[in-house]
Design a protein around this motif. Sequence first.
Motif, PDB file in Angstrom:
ATOM      1  N   GLN A  55       0.826  -1.197   0.000  1.00 16.29           N
ATOM      2  CA  GLN A  55       0.000   0.000   0.000  1.00 16.29           C
ATOM      3  C   GLN A  55       0.860   1.248   0.000  1.00 16.29           C
ATOM      4  OE1 GLN A  55      -2.280  -0.411   3.578  1.00 16.29           O
ATOM      5  NE2 GLN A  55      -0.713   0.489   4.863  1.00 16.29           N
ATOM      6  N   LEU A  56       0.228   2.350  -0.328  1.00 13.41           N
ATOM      7  CA  LEU A  56       0.874   3.648  -0.251  1.00 13.41           C
ATOM      8  C   LEU A  56       0.552   4.255   1.107  1.00 13.41           C
ATOM      9  CD1 LEU A  56      -0.083   5.028  -3.768  1.00 13.41           C
ATOM     10  CD2 LEU A  56       2.137   4.126  -3.056  1.00 13.41           C
ATOM     11  N   GLN A  57       1.462   5.029   1.622  1.00 14.29           N
ATOM     12  CA  GLN A  57       1.213   5.765   2.859  1.00 14.29           C
ATOM     13  C   GLN A  57       0.593   7.099   2.449  1.00 14.29           C
ATOM     14  OE1 GLN A  57       5.131   6.057   4.477  1.00 14.29           O
ATOM     15  NE2 GLN A  57       5.353   3.856   4.685  1.00 14.29           N
ATOM     16  N   LEU A  58      -0.700   7.235   2.709  1.00 17.86           N
ATOM     17  CA  LEU A  58      -1.442   8.410   2.260  1.00 17.86           C
ATOM     18  C   LEU A  58      -1.677   9.385   3.400  1.00 17.86           C
ATOM     19  CD1 LEU A  58      -4.143   6.710  -0.017  1.00 17.86           C
ATOM     20  CD2 LEU A  58      -2.059   7.897  -0.743  1.00 17.86           C
ATOM     21  N   ILE A  59      -1.599  10.661   3.076  1.00 18.69           N
ATOM     22  CA  ILE A  59      -1.938  11.733   4.015  1.00 18.69           C
ATOM     23  C   ILE A  59      -3.274  12.307   3.541  1.00 18.69           C
ATOM     24  CG2 ILE A  59      -1.267  13.973   4.944  1.00 18.69           C
ATOM     25  CD1 ILE A  59       1.642  13.245   4.216  1.00 18.69           C
ATOM     26  N   PRO A  60      -4.306  12.216   4.381  1.00 20.34           N
ATOM     27  CA  PRO A  60      -5.632  12.724   3.968  1.00 20.34           C
ATOM     28  C   PRO A  60      -5.639  14.242   3.782  1.00 20.34           C
ATOM     29  CG  PRO A  60      -5.773  11.435   6.001  1.00 20.34           C
ATOM     30  CD  PRO A  60      -4.329  11.616   5.699  1.00 20.34           C
ATOM     31  N   PRO A  61      -6.570  14.752   2.983  1.00 22.82           N
ATOM     32  CA  PRO A  61      -6.673  16.204   2.781  1.00 22.82           C
ATOM     33  C   PRO A  61      -6.916  16.925   4.112  1.00 22.82           C
ATOM     34  CG  PRO A  61      -8.164  15.016   1.308  1.00 22.82           C
ATOM     35  CD  PRO A  61      -7.576  14.013   2.244  1.00 22.82           C
ATOM     36  N   GLY A  62      -6.309  18.103   4.230  1.00 23.42           N
ATOM     37  CA  GLY A  62      -6.502  18.922   5.418  1.00 23.42           C
ATOM     38  C   GLY A  62      -5.550  18.615   6.558  1.00 23.42           C
ATOM     39  N   THR A  63      -4.788  17.537   6.475  1.00 20.87           N
ATOM     40  CA  THR A  63      -3.887  17.158   7.562  1.00 20.87           C
ATOM     41  C   THR A  63      -2.722  18.124   7.678  1.00 20.87           C
ATOM     42  OG1 THR A  63      -4.452  14.848   7.147  1.00 20.87           O
ATOM     43  CG2 THR A  63      -2.516  15.256   8.506  1.00 20.87           C
ATOM     44  N   ARG A  64      -2.135  18.487   6.560  1.00 23.35           N
ATOM     45  CA  ARG A  64      -0.990  19.397   6.546  1.00 23.35           C
ATOM     46  C   ARG A  64      -1.349  20.687   5.818  1.00 23.35           C
ATOM     47  NH1 ARG A  64       4.150  18.106   4.376  1.00 23.35           N
ATOM     48  NH2 ARG A  64       3.116  18.200   2.383  1.00 23.35           N
TER      49      ARG A  64
END
Length: 190
Positions: A55-64
């Motif tokens: 899997q890819l390590q995803l950062i959800p929208p709005g986190t950063r």
Amino acid sequence: ETIQKSLDAYLETKRQLFPRFYFLSNDDLLEILGQSRDPEQVQKHIKKCFEGIKQLQLIPPGTRGNKHFEAKGMTAPDGEAVTFEKHVHVYGAVEMWLIEIEKMMIRTMQKVVSESMVAVRGKKEKWIKEFPGQLLITTGMIMFTNDCTRQLGQVQNGKRNALKQQKKKQISYLNRLADLVRQPLDRIVR
């Protein structure tokens, strides 16, 4: 029949843009294309597109403060993880951001292999714990080939026992690795 031909032609254009789609069935590809706005749904097909990636390590929208998903790294089926050199924005046409993911995978792995080649010259036990397993194998093969090539050059120059000395060094290193494996190690390092 006309609809099926049109669908096949459409899927073929997507496969030509991102050739790893050839590894997917039409149903899987349609599911990916239908869920292209939701990278978390595309995630379950990543392992079919990329060998050794779970899997890819995803950062959800709005986190950063990001407006869209970002991929920050990749994880192997055994849990080993590699962080990308730079985050990849995951939005738009799925085949386009997958191309960017693939490019970043290559760039990151080139950088990590280079770092591994430098680190192997240091303390070998520390090197083993700091880098992903597949890179250790690759770096080990490169170093072994370089050492043997260097020793063969010395044999050509008249130093007859150069390969025997190299063999002793390799056996010594393998014994150190065997001693390391006998110590308590976490699953990934082992």
